[in-house]
Write a protein that holds these residues in place. Structure first.
Motif, PDB file in Angstrom:
ATOM      1  N   PHE A 187       0.812  -1.201   0.000  1.00  0.00           N
ATOM      2  CA  PHE A 187       0.000   0.000   0.000  1.00  0.00           C
ATOM      3  C   PHE A 187       0.857   1.267   0.000  1.00  0.00           C
ATOM      4  CE2 PHE A 187      -4.271  -1.671   1.824  1.00  0.00           C
ATOM      5  CZ  PHE A 187      -4.431  -2.412   0.669  1.00  0.00           C
ATOM      6  N   SER A 188       2.074   1.163   0.524  1.00  0.00           N
ATOM      7  CA  SER A 188       2.932   2.349   0.581  1.00  0.00           C
ATOM      8  C   SER A 188       3.285   2.852  -0.807  1.00  0.00           C
ATOM      9  CB  SER A 188       4.212   2.025   1.354  1.00  0.00           C
ATOM     10  OG  SER A 188       3.905   1.606   2.667  1.00  0.00           O
ATOM     11  N   LYS A 189       3.330   1.969  -1.780  1.00  0.00           N
ATOM     12  CA  LYS A 189       3.642   2.395  -3.142  1.00  0.00           C
ATOM     13  C   LYS A 189       2.530   3.246  -3.742  1.00  0.00           C
ATOM     14  CE  LYS A 189       6.434  -1.735  -3.972  1.00  0.00           C
ATOM     15  NZ  LYS A 189       6.595  -2.964  -4.800  1.00  0.00           N
ATOM     16  N   LEU A 190       1.333   3.110  -3.202  1.00  0.00           N
ATOM     17  CA  LEU A 190       0.219   3.910  -3.711  1.00  0.00           C
ATOM     18  C   LEU A 190       0.237   5.338  -3.184  1.00  0.00           C
ATOM     19  CD1 LEU A 190      -2.621   1.266  -3.266  1.00  0.00           C
ATOM     20  CD2 LEU A 190      -1.300   1.736  -5.324  1.00  0.00           C
ATOM     21  N   LEU A 191       1.052   5.595  -2.158  1.00  0.00           N
ATOM     22  CA  LEU A 191       1.065   6.919  -1.558  1.00  0.00           C
ATOM     23  C   LEU A 191       1.715   7.968  -2.447  1.00  0.00           C
ATOM     24  CD1 LEU A 191       2.013   5.972   2.112  1.00  0.00           C
ATOM     25  CD2 LEU A 191      -0.252   6.372   1.168  1.00  0.00           C
ATOM     26  N   LEU A 192       2.438   7.534  -3.470  1.00  0.00           N
ATOM     27  CA  LEU A 192       3.132   8.479  -4.337  1.00  0.00           C
ATOM     28  C   LEU A 192       2.268   8.970  -5.487  1.00  0.00           C
ATOM     29  CD1 LEU A 192       6.591   6.663  -4.520  1.00  0.00           C
ATOM     30  CD2 LEU A 192       5.868   8.467  -2.935  1.00  0.00           C
ATOM     31  N   ARG A 193       1.058   8.472  -5.609  1.00  0.00           N
ATOM     32  CA  ARG A 193       0.174   8.910  -6.686  1.00  0.00           C
ATOM     33  C   ARG A 193      -0.462  10.238  -6.330  1.00  0.00           C
ATOM     34  NH1 ARG A 193      -2.596   4.477 -10.102  1.00  0.00           N
ATOM     35  NH2 ARG A 193      -1.056   2.813 -10.121  1.00  0.00           N
ATOM     36  N   TRP A 194      -0.703  11.045  -7.358  1.00  0.00           N
ATOM     37  CA  TRP A 194      -1.322  12.353  -7.142  1.00  0.00           C
ATOM     38  C   TRP A 194      -2.779  12.373  -7.589  1.00  0.00           C
ATOM     39  CZ3 TRP A 194      -1.050  16.689  -4.588  1.00  0.00           C
ATOM     40  CH2 TRP A 194      -1.752  17.803  -5.039  1.00  0.00           C
ATOM     41  N   LYS A 195      -3.052  11.884  -8.784  1.00  0.00           N
ATOM     42  CA  LYS A 195      -4.406  11.921  -9.300  1.00  0.00           C
ATOM     43  C   LYS A 195      -5.298  10.970  -8.508  1.00  0.00           C
ATOM     44  CE  LYS A 195      -6.981  11.982 -13.625  1.00  0.00           C
ATOM     45  NZ  LYS A 195      -6.929  11.807 -15.099  1.00  0.00           N
ATOM     46  N   GLY A 196      -6.380  11.506  -8.023  1.00  0.00           N
ATOM     47  CA  GLY A 196      -7.301  10.718  -7.221  1.00  0.00           C
ATOM     48  C   GLY A 196      -6.846  10.510  -5.794  1.00  0.00           C
ATOM     49  N   SER A 197      -5.781  11.176  -5.350  1.00  0.00           N
ATOM     50  CA  SER A 197      -5.223  10.966  -4.017  1.00  0.00           C
ATOM     51  C   SER A 197      -5.848  11.910  -3.003  1.00  0.00           C
ATOM     52  CB  SER A 197      -3.707  11.159  -4.041  1.00  0.00           C
ATOM     53  OG  SER A 197      -3.388  12.499  -4.340  1.00  0.00           O
ATOM     54  N   ILE A 198      -5.594  11.622  -1.734  1.00  0.00           N
ATOM     55  CA  ILE A 198      -6.089  12.471  -0.664  1.00  0.00           C
ATOM     56  C   ILE A 198      -5.328  13.789  -0.634  1.00  0.00           C
ATOM     57  CG2 ILE A 198      -4.537  11.434   1.027  1.00  0.00           C
ATOM     58  CD1 ILE A 198      -8.126  12.722   1.611  1.00  0.00           C
ATOM     59  N   TYR A 199      -4.080  13.788  -1.141  1.00  0.00           N
ATOM     60  CA  TYR A 199      -3.309  15.043  -1.162  1.00  0.00           C
ATOM     61  C   TYR A 199      -3.972  16.047  -2.107  1.00  0.00           C
ATOM     62  CZ  TYR A 199      -0.133  11.215  -0.002  1.00  0.00           C
ATOM     63  OH  TYR A 199       0.412  10.081   0.512  1.00  0.00           O
ATOM     64  N   LYS A 200      -4.370  15.594  -3.272  1.00  0.00           N
ATOM     65  CA  LYS A 200      -5.021  16.479  -4.230  1.00  0.00           C
ATOM     66  C   LYS A 200      -6.358  16.977  -3.697  1.00  0.00           C
ATOM     67  CE  LYS A 200      -6.711  16.608  -9.005  1.00  0.00           C
ATOM     68  NZ  LYS A 200      -6.898  15.823 -10.258  1.00  0.00           N
ATOM     69  N   LEU A 201      -7.003  16.163  -2.896  1.00  0.00           N
ATOM     70  CA  LEU A 201      -8.323  16.503  -2.385  1.00  0.00           C
ATOM     71  C   LEU A 201      -8.261  17.435  -1.182  1.00  0.00           C
ATOM     72  CD1 LEU A 201     -11.219  15.621  -3.197  1.00  0.00           C
ATOM     73  CD2 LEU A 201     -11.095  13.901  -1.388  1.00  0.00           C
ATOM     74  N   LEU A 202      -7.140  17.406  -0.442  1.00  0.00           N
ATOM     75  CA  LEU A 202      -7.097  18.056   0.867  1.00  0.00           C
ATOM     76  C   LEU A 202      -6.053  19.154   0.985  1.00  0.00           C
ATOM     77  CD1 LEU A 202      -8.448  17.782   3.701  1.00  0.00           C
ATOM     78  CD2 LEU A 202      -6.613  16.207   4.307  1.00  0.00           C
ATOM     79  N   TYR A 203      -5.184  19.325   0.000  1.00  0.00           N
ATOM     80  CA  TYR A 203      -4.022  20.194   0.215  1.00  0.00           C
ATOM     81  C   TYR A 203      -4.422  21.645   0.462  1.00  0.00           C
ATOM     82  CZ  TYR A 203      -4.185  22.158  -4.535  1.00  0.00           C
ATOM     83  OH  TYR A 203      -4.547  22.826  -5.667  1.00  0.00           O
ATOM     84  N   LYS A 204      -5.487  22.122  -0.130  1.00  0.00           N
ATOM     85  CA  LYS A 204      -5.894  23.519   0.080  1.00  0.00           C
ATOM     86  C   LYS A 204      -6.333  23.745   1.526  1.00  0.00           C
ATOM     87  CE  LYS A 204      -7.363  24.217  -4.714  1.00  0.00           C
ATOM     88  NZ  LYS A 204      -8.490  24.545  -5.629  1.00  0.00           N
ATOM     89  N   GLU A 205      -7.153  22.846   2.063  1.00  0.00           N
ATOM     90  CA  GLU A 205      -7.590  22.977   3.455  1.00  0.00           C
ATOM     91  C   GLU A 205      -6.408  22.861   4.413  1.00  0.00           C
ATOM     92  OE1 GLU A 205      -9.084  21.269   1.197  1.00  0.00           O
ATOM     93  OE2 GLU A 205     -11.205  21.852   1.160  1.00  0.00           O
ATOM     94  N   LEU A 206      -5.444  21.974   4.081  1.00  0.00           N
ATOM     95  CA  LEU A 206      -4.276  21.811   4.941  1.00  0.00           C
ATOM     96  C   LEU A 206      -3.424  23.076   4.953  1.00  0.00           C
ATOM     97  CD1 LEU A 206      -2.696  19.843   6.724  1.00  0.00           C
ATOM     98  CD2 LEU A 206      -1.473  19.077   4.678  1.00  0.00           C
TER      99      LEU A 206
END
Length: 466
Positions: A17-36
């Motif tokens: 699952f750790s290999k999936l953390l580097l994806r951007w499209k569809g990720s939680i980072y793309k969804l949450l980075y503005k609020e963070l």
């Protein structure tokens, strides 16, 4: 488009699952980075203000407020509120996907029950399945922003080939204040009835099967419409949103690092960056953003349903099924395993190791029991079902069970002889009589079983002998 990573997690592996953390499209980072970014900025503003711009008296007031906010945040049930809400959203999301109208079952029924290799039969089959696709397009156009942008008006549906100009006139001539996605389904039923009268549908059973599949297709269209109409109550969505935002509003002040003075001994380590608060924000706010993304899966988010691709696929495969594939069968011939009673398909080199694996026959198939263990279990079972076990429990035997197999003739004499031998010390109770009678019968091997005497008569005879 929908982000698929199924192949990446086909096998469990180290750091899979750790290999999936580097994806951007569809990720939680793309969804949450503005609020963070907003949260970190506001936290930094309060921290700089406390450290460099407040007077000593103001710092004391700020520390009291921060301590109060930190203690009160535990009163907000974040895990319960968010967990139940996201679970409800996930179930609703999956039900909407499983109810997207697909023509697969209906096209098989149309292809097999609407007969005729001539032009009339071909028109009937293609028109029936086109009506089914038209109803799906109309309902998706009503609930999906992607489909609405593709077909902004009903004329675009005509240009795409889902409806003819004459059908458009018929469609618009029927006035209704409500959504008219159901009109093509009514056209379908009338055309099917006409095909039955022409003999294209050969019996009423086939017509009934066709109607059942159409009703299932129409029911899915109706259910999608109601999912779009009846949302999760706004009150619940507001409660969850207020809970999350109020929690982290309190954390902006309550999670500040305070000066290590009396009452604040736990804050001796000042690391400036609230690592665990940021992790908590990432988890809780990310949970809320997930619910926000999938509460309506017919939008244009990364993981929303590919409704336009579904429309293209449905039209292509349905026309192929009812037209080109009608009575277009491959030649019948004997299969490869015609004379083999136990066929075994070949394995490639990559799967050759599976040949040596035994077939699963049951979890207890390979269990072996020792003979002595079986014998002990049998003896224990016999003891449990004999009156001798009741003797140790001091339980009186039931006359209906213990005296059932005992006769009256010679067995009565043996009963008297047993009673005379024991009268010098004490009288035998009922359980002792039954046990001795049973032992006497087993020793003689007597198989004759005359009429059963009553318990009262046996006890009366024993009293007379005493």
């Amino acid at each position: 488009m929908t982000i698929s990573y199924t192949l990446k997690v086909a096998d469990a592996q180290f750091a899979g699952f750790s290999k999936l953390l580097l994806r951007w499209k569809g990720s939680i980072y793309k969804l949450l980075y503005k609020e963070l970014i907003v949260f970190i900025s506001l936290y930094s503003v309060f921290s700089v203000m406390y450290r460099y711009f407040l007077s000593p008296a103001q710092k004391i007031v700020f520390e009291k407020v921060a301590t109060y906010c930190d203690k009160q945040t535990s009163l907000i049930p974040m895990s319960f509120v968010l967990g139940f809400y996201v679970t409800l959203i996930i179930g609703r999301w999956w039900n909407q996907y499983t109810n997207i109208p697909l023509p697969d079952r209906l096209m098989c029924v149309v292809s097999s029950n609407v007969h005729g290799a001539d032009e009339r039969g071909r028109i009937l089959r293609r028109t029936l399945i086109r009506y089914a696709n038209l109803s799906a397009v109309l309902i998706l156009r009503s609930i999906s922003t992607r489909v609405r942008k593709r077909f902004p008006s009903i004329e675009h549906v005509v240009e795409a080939g889902f409806m003819t100009h004459e059908e458009l006139e018929k469609f618009e001539s029927h006035y209704s204040d409500f959504n008219k996605y159901w009109i093509p389904c009514v056209w379908f039923t009338n055309l099917a009835a006409q095909a039955r009268s022409e003999g294209r549908i050969r019996d009423d059973v086939a017509l009934r099967l066709l109607m059942d599949e159409l009703n299932l297709h129409r029911a899915k269209c109706s259910l999608l419409f109601h999912y779009d109409w009846i949302s999760i109550p706004l009150v619940y969505t507001q409660v969850v949103t207020i809970a999350v935002y109020s929690f982290f509003a309190c954390c902006l002040i309550g999670r500040q690092f305070l000066d290590p003075r009396p009452g604040h001994e736990d804050d001796k380590i000042d690391i400036y960056v609230p690592v665990f608060t940021l992790l908590q924000f990432f988890f809780y706010a990310g949970w809320l953003k997930v619910a926000e993304q999938i509460i309506n899966p017919f939008g244009e988010d990364d993981d929303d349903f590919e409704t336009n691709k579904l429309i293209d696929r449905n039209l292509q495969v349905s026309f192929l099924s009812v037209d080109d594939m009608y009575l277009n069968l491959p030649a019948l011939e004997k299969d490869k395993y015609w004379n083999n009673t136990a066929p075994q398909p070949p394995y490639t080199t990559a799967t050759a190791s599976e040949i040596h694996k035994p077939s699963f026959l049951g979890s207890t198939f390979d269990m072996h029991m020792i003979d002595s263990q079986v014998q002990q279990e049998s003896e224990m079972e016999l003891k449990v079902h004999t009156p001798l076990f009741n003797r140790f429990l001091n339980v009186a035997a039931s006359p209906a069970i213990s005296l059932r197999n005992f006769g009256w003739g010679s067995k009565q004499n043996s009963l008297h002889s047993h009673m005379e031998g024991s009268s010098s010390n004490c009288q035998l109770n009922e359980a002792d009589l039954v046990i001795r009678m049973k032992d006497e019968e087993y020793e003689r091997g007597d198989q004759d079983r005359p009429t059963e005497p009553s318990l009262g008569s046996l006890l009366k005879s024993s009293d007379d002998q005493n």
